[in-house]
Design a protein around this motif. Structure first.
Motif, PDB file in Angstrom:
ATOM      1  N   ALA A   1     -16.210  15.259   1.404  1.00 24.40           N
ATOM      2  CA  ALA A   1     -15.864  15.965   2.853  1.00 24.40           C
ATOM      3  C   ALA A   1     -14.445  16.727   2.340  1.00 24.40           C
ATOM      4  CB  ALA A   1     -15.475  14.965   3.919  1.00 24.40           C
ATOM      5  N   GLY A   2     -14.078  16.325   0.917  1.00 30.95           N
ATOM      6  CA  GLY A   2     -13.026  17.117   0.794  1.00 30.95           C
ATOM      7  C   GLY A   2     -11.443  16.461   0.988  1.00 30.95           C
ATOM      8  N   GLY A   3     -11.840  15.151   1.460  1.00 31.87           N
ATOM      9  CA  GLY A   3     -10.562  14.327   1.640  1.00 31.87           C
ATOM     10  C   GLY A   3     -10.336  13.528   0.526  1.00 31.87           C
ATOM     11  N   ASP A   4      -9.244  12.476   0.671  1.00 28.95           N
ATOM     12  CA  ASP A   4      -8.732  11.623  -0.403  1.00 28.95           C
ATOM     13  C   ASP A   4      -8.751  10.113   0.253  1.00 28.95           C
ATOM     14  OD1 ASP A   4      -6.514  11.814   1.370  1.00 28.95           O
ATOM     15  OD2 ASP A   4      -5.298  11.981  -0.252  1.00 28.95           O
ATOM     16  N   LEU A   5      -9.482   9.656   0.857  1.00 29.88           N
ATOM     17  CA  LEU A   5      -9.590   8.529   1.752  1.00 29.88           C
ATOM     18  C   LEU A   5      -9.482   7.338   0.523  1.00 29.88           C
ATOM     19  CD1 LEU A   5      -9.620   6.735   4.185  1.00 29.88           C
ATOM     20  CD2 LEU A   5     -12.165   6.557   3.987  1.00 29.88           C
ATOM     21  N   GLY A   6      -8.551   6.545   0.553  1.00 30.20           N
ATOM     22  CA  GLY A   6      -8.686   5.538  -0.481  1.00 30.20           C
ATOM     23  C   GLY A   6      -7.905   5.763  -1.862  1.00 30.20           C
ATOM     24  N   HIS A   7      -7.373   6.876  -1.803  1.00 29.17           N
ATOM     25  CA  HIS A   7      -6.465   7.652  -2.839  1.00 29.17           C
ATOM     26  C   HIS A   7      -5.446   6.792  -3.250  1.00 29.17           C
ATOM     27  CE1 HIS A   7      -5.193  10.587  -6.160  1.00 29.17           C
ATOM     28  NE2 HIS A   7      -4.255  10.901  -5.038  1.00 29.17           N
ATOM     29  N   GLY A   8      -5.153   6.711  -4.613  1.00 32.97           N
ATOM     30  CA  GLY A   8      -3.616   5.822  -4.586  1.00 32.97           C
ATOM     31  C   GLY A   8      -3.421   4.590  -4.439  1.00 32.97           C
ATOM     32  N   VAL A   9      -4.850   3.918  -3.801  1.00 34.37           N
ATOM     33  CA  VAL A   9      -4.540   2.388  -3.460  1.00 34.37           C
ATOM     34  C   VAL A   9      -4.507   1.581  -4.610  1.00 34.37           C
ATOM     35  CG1 VAL A   9      -5.594   0.548  -2.294  1.00 34.37           C
ATOM     36  CG2 VAL A   9      -5.865   2.762  -1.288  1.00 34.37           C
ATOM     37  N   VAL A  10      -5.243   1.950  -5.811  1.00 33.86           N
ATOM     38  CA  VAL A  10      -5.236   1.226  -6.773  1.00 33.86           C
ATOM     39  C   VAL A  10      -4.301   1.396  -8.032  1.00 33.86           C
ATOM     40  CG1 VAL A  10      -6.749   0.425  -8.778  1.00 33.86           C
ATOM     41  CG2 VAL A  10      -7.861   0.560  -6.610  1.00 33.86           C
ATOM     42  N   GLY A  11      -3.507   0.570  -8.010  1.00 33.25           N
ATOM     43  CA  GLY A  11      -2.107   0.933  -8.924  1.00 33.25           C
ATOM     44  C   GLY A  11      -2.628   0.992 -10.540  1.00 33.25           C
TER      45      GLY A  11
ATOM     46  N   ALA B   1       4.099   5.999  -4.950  1.00 31.25           N
ATOM     47  CA  ALA B   1       4.224   6.107  -6.463  1.00 31.25           C
ATOM     48  C   ALA B   1       3.205   7.097  -7.053  1.00 31.25           C
ATOM     49  CB  ALA B   1       4.024   4.639  -7.019  1.00 31.25           C
ATOM     50  N   ASP B   2       1.887   7.311  -6.293  1.00 31.86           N
ATOM     51  CA  ASP B   2       1.037   8.233  -6.936  1.00 31.86           C
ATOM     52  C   ASP B   2       1.230   9.844  -6.189  1.00 31.86           C
ATOM     53  OD1 ASP B   2      -1.345   8.302  -8.605  1.00 31.86           O
ATOM     54  OD2 ASP B   2      -2.556   8.534  -6.863  1.00 31.86           O
ATOM     55  N   GLY B   3       2.329   9.896  -5.441  1.00 31.41           N
ATOM     56  CA  GLY B   3       2.464  11.086  -4.985  1.00 31.41           C
ATOM     57  C   GLY B   3       2.270  11.520  -3.611  1.00 31.41           C
ATOM     58  N   ASP B   4       1.794  10.559  -2.936  1.00 36.76           N
ATOM     59  CA  ASP B   4       1.811  10.752  -1.441  1.00 36.76           C
ATOM     60  C   ASP B   4       2.587  10.121  -0.413  1.00 36.76           C
ATOM     61  OD1 ASP B   4      -1.186  11.901  -1.525  1.00 36.76           O
ATOM     62  OD2 ASP B   4      -1.721  10.518  -2.627  1.00 36.76           O
ATOM     63  N   THR B   5       3.008  10.788   0.264  1.00 40.74           N
ATOM     64  CA  THR B   5       4.410  10.314   1.169  1.00 40.74           C
ATOM     65  C   THR B   5       4.040  10.366   2.617  1.00 40.74           C
ATOM     66  OG1 THR B   5       5.136  12.827   1.539  1.00 40.74           O
ATOM     67  CG2 THR B   5       5.992  11.538  -0.514  1.00 40.74           C
ATOM     68  N   ASP B   6       2.566  10.536   3.168  1.00 33.84           N
ATOM     69  CA  ASP B   6       2.259  10.424   4.309  1.00 33.84           C
ATOM     70  C   ASP B   6       2.498   8.848   5.121  1.00 33.84           C
ATOM     71  OD1 ASP B   6       0.260   9.305   2.628  1.00 33.84           O
ATOM     72  OD2 ASP B   6      -1.317   9.935   3.998  1.00 33.84           O
TER      73      ASP B   6
ATOM     74  N   LEU C   1       0.771  -1.098   0.039  1.00 33.86           N
ATOM     75  CA  LEU C   1      -0.064  -0.013  -0.041  1.00 33.86           C
ATOM     76  C   LEU C   1       0.928   1.361   0.067  1.00 33.86           C
ATOM     77  CD1 LEU C   1      -2.582   1.545   0.375  1.00 33.86           C
ATOM     78  CD2 LEU C   1      -2.621   1.142   2.654  1.00 33.86           C
ATOM     79  N   ALA C   2       1.896   1.271   0.890  1.00 35.08           N
ATOM     80  CA  ALA C   2       2.670   2.460   0.748  1.00 35.08           C
ATOM     81  C   ALA C   2       3.403   2.784  -0.143  1.00 35.08           C
ATOM     82  CB  ALA C   2       3.720   2.222   2.129  1.00 35.08           C
TER      83      ALA C   2
END
Length: 244
Positions: A208-218, A14-19, A8-9
């Motif tokens: 809500a303006g969030g991104d839950l689940g964003h970037g999970v699917v490659g 790879a999708d730009g999120d480093t959290d 997942l990480a």
């Protein structure tokens, strides 16, 4: 679930999120410590494990994360472990065992094959494939899984079948891959509720303006030497069906 988290990480970064990067580094270190501390007997048991304890799955994901992060030393460490500890255990876990490993969500000996074909250099992987992949190897998808976990076996088998196709060019493995994916997708009772829940959570987050689940699917499955190719999920497999 440590190995799943590393996948997942990698996809998320790879999708730009480093959290997830700091926690992924901690998780990787914990897995490396666990792998390094295994006794010979522990290794034997973990290679045959058909669930989260599967050694090949853990080594594979540590390697993937290391390659993605540019940690050549750790990637080499996992390569050496595969060569010295996993490769010699052919008698313990040959591919011919696969049809009888049907009680959980991993086929351990297929996962071992995947590790060898992915992590070792092409020359070593090809040498193993010549004797390690039986000429008459065949698999029929599971249409009536005995447990909830076993319902995911067709899906995880498909990853390995595609690696066998990559390694051999034999279309029978491609065809078995497609059969396993089609069977899995038709067993909606085992996965549709989870997808519906994920969609609902994603919709709430989006509103809500969030991104839950964003970037999970490659993206669609890349070639086996690409480190991010290990993160296979539903949409990626469906895209691969169209490509094949």
């Amino acid at each position: 679930g440590y190995s799943w988290f590393l996948t997942l990480a990698v996809e998320r970064e790879a999708d730009g999120d480093t959290d997830l990067v700091p926690l992924a580094d901690v998780v990787s270190d914990a897995l490396v410590t666990y792998i390094a501390g295994l006794t010979r007997a522990n290794i034997d048991g973990a290679i045959r494990a058909n669930d989260y304890d599967n050694l090949s799955w853990n080594v594979l994901n540590v390697w993937q994360h290391a390659v993605f992060r540019g940690d050549d030393s750790l990637a080499t460490q996992m390569e050496d472990f595969t060569r010295n500890e996993v490769l010699p255990r052919e008698v313990l876990c040959p591919l011919s065992r696969t049809p009888i490993d049907v009680n959980e969500f991993f086929a351990p000996c297929m996962m071992r094959a995947r590790l060898i074909l992915t992590v070792l250099p092409d020359s070593e992987a090809s040498a193993w494939a010549e004797t390690g992949i039986p000429a008459d190897f065949s698999l029929v998808p599971i249409s009536a899984p005995g447990t909830i976990h076993a319902a995911g076996l067709n899906f995880s088998r498909s990853w390995n079948l595609l690696d066998l196709y990559d390694a051999t060019g034999d279309r029978k493995y491609r065809d078995m891959y497609i059969e396993h994916i089609e069977t899995h997708m038709l067993m909606t009772a085992y996965w549709s509720e989870g997808y519906d829940s994920a969609f609902a959570l994603g919709l709430v987050a989006a509103l809500a303006g969030g991104d839950l689940g964003h970037g999970v699917v490659g993206a669609a499955r890349r070639r086996r030497r690409d480190a991010s190719s290990l993160a296979l999920v539903g949409e990626a497999n469906l895209t691969a069906l169209a490509v094949l």
